[in-house]
Design an enzyme around this catalytic site. Structure first.
Site, PDB file in Angstrom:
ATOM      1  N   HIS A 138       0.456   5.293   6.719  1.00 25.96           N
ATOM      2  CA  HIS A 138       1.128   5.771   5.510  1.00 25.96           C
ATOM      3  C   HIS A 138       1.578   7.227   5.626  1.00 25.96           C
ATOM      4  CE1 HIS A 138      -1.871   2.658   4.357  1.00 25.96           C
ATOM      5  NE2 HIS A 138      -0.797   2.153   3.759  1.00 25.96           N
TER       6      HIS A 138
ATOM      7  N   SER B 193       0.803  -1.221   0.000  1.00 24.56           N
ATOM      8  CA  SER B 193       0.000   0.000   0.000  1.00 24.56           C
ATOM      9  C   SER B 193       0.834   1.267   0.000  1.00 24.56           C
ATOM     10  CB  SER B 193      -0.946   0.017   1.213  1.00 24.56           C
ATOM     11  OG  SER B 193      -0.210  -0.062   2.426  1.00 24.56           O
TER      12      SER B 193
ATOM     13  N   ASP C 198      -2.189   8.851   7.532  1.00 25.30           N
ATOM     14  CA  ASP C 198      -3.160   8.075   8.295  1.00 25.30           C
ATOM     15  C   ASP C 198      -2.418   7.205   9.304  1.00 25.30           C
ATOM     16  OD1 ASP C 198      -2.117   5.975   6.810  1.00 25.30           O
ATOM     17  OD2 ASP C 198      -3.904   5.666   5.584  1.00 25.30           O
TER      18      ASP C 198
END
Length: 371
Positions: free
Chosen positions: A338, A43, A335
């Protein structure tokens, strides 16, 4: 002027220069330094491959992409990812497109195969739903190489020469710890392996995957260490240690993997994979230094997500249509997991160029591109 003041001035220069350079309209007109850029990972660099999957590891909703021209594209941040910034530094006119939505001649200039929740191990990330593991990403690239043959009229030597000039980026391992080894209610690896044995097992599997990429034509390869995961907002929100705010159990385990990865780079470069050049990107030290010297880079908030719920905005990650922080350029973390676009741009700039400090070994990415 003391060393602290010099470091602060340098850090502010890096951030300002990077933002101006990457945003400059004329920069997109530069010719790319390599013909293609192929990306594998999770991600941290996924740019939309998970959008069509049944998974919790998706980011194709606002406020993700709030600062990205195309909006919520599936990137797990507010704007550009590390590889988006790196692609611009390499001179690509456009962002490297996701494998899931790209066909035709566009595949020649590079593809992003990364998938949120993906790991080196196939089962990693199953707790979040569907994902594309590293083994699957390598298989997808193999299929793309077969598609490429038509554009080289079946001349495998010509295709091999082309691919040897491209840059390959691979960033895996974070989820093998976060969404596997240290998630002991869902996985049994934590009881099966000691931290050293688990790191060795990951390096063994990763060696096979990177060798498979080599056999498919990869010659210039960036491999990234796992970052300081024990210090992300998600861990700060959950960990109740008394000596250190970070979860050093996770950090210590990750350092074993990183040490093995650097040794693997040496082995590949010293004849293990003839004719290849691997670059080790020390993401652990880069994230550590970014936090320790945050103010010198213009960051003010080092332990909270810009968007999230609960302590450190890290107990629950950014929810659909949630109100994010206003001054996102002052946050290191977007967040619970990340980094922000601003942090991605700084780390990409430092990894790419010859300006100190650099976090690449044995050469930087600019030098890799020029080979």
């Amino acid at each position: 002027m003391n060393m602290g003041s010099l470091m602060k001035q340098f850090g502010l220069w890096v951030l300002a220069a990077s933002l101006l350079w990457l945003a400059a309209k004329g920069y997109s007109q530069f010719t790319s330094q390599v013909p293609g850029f192929f990306i594998f990972g999770d991600s941290l660099v996924d740019n939309g491959n998970n959008n069509g999957l049944v998974t919790l590891a998706r980011a194709n909703y606002r406020p993700y992409g709030i600062d990205f021209p195309q909006g919520a594209s599936g990137r797990f941040t507010n704007g550009r990812t590390f590889v988006d910034a790196l692609a611009q530094l390499l001179g690509f006119r456009n962002n490297i497109p996701p494998f899931a939505r790209t066909r035709g001649r566009a595949i020649l200039s590079g593809l992003n195969f990364a998938s949120g929740a993906a790991g080196i191990r196939d089962e990693t990330g199953n707790n979040l739903g569907d994902h594309i593991s590293m083994n699957q990403q390598v298989n997808n690239f193999g299929n793309v190489v077969q598609q490429m043959r038509r554009y080289f009229r079946g001349d495998d030597n010509y295709l091999a020469t082309y691919l040897s000039k491209c840059i390959f980026y691979s960033g895996l391992g974070s989820n093998d710890y976060l969404n596997n080894y240290f998630m002991r209610d869902f996985y049994n690896t934590g009881s099966q392996f000691t931290p050293q044995a688990y790191a060795n097992s990951l390096i063994h599997d990763y060696t096979n995957q990177l060798t498979a990429l080599y056999n498919l034509g990869a010659r210039k390869v960036i491999v990234t260490a796992v970052g300081q995961v024990g210090c992300i907002p998600y861990q700060l929100a959950r960990y109740n240690g008394t000596k250190n705010r970070c979860n050093e159990d996770i950090n210590s385990a990750i350092m074993l993997f990183n040490s093995g990865l650097r040794k693997l780079v040496d082995r590949f470069n010293n004849g293990g994979l003839q004719g290849s050049q691997f670059v080790y990107l020390d993401s652990y030290q880069a994230t550590k230094d970014l936090i320790l010297n945050a103010q010198s880079y213009g960051f003010e908030v080092i332990d909270k997500g810009c968007c999230g719920v609960g302590r450190n905005n890290g107990q629950v990650t950014c929810l659909p249509l949630q109100q994010a922080c206003r001054d996102r350029s002052t946050y290191i973390f977007w967040d619970a997991f990340h980094p922000t676009e601003a942090a991605n741009i700084v780390t990409a700039r430092l990894a790419y160029s010859e300006r100190a400090p650099t976090y690449t070994y044995p050469i930087n990415i600019q030098q890799l591109a020029s080979l």
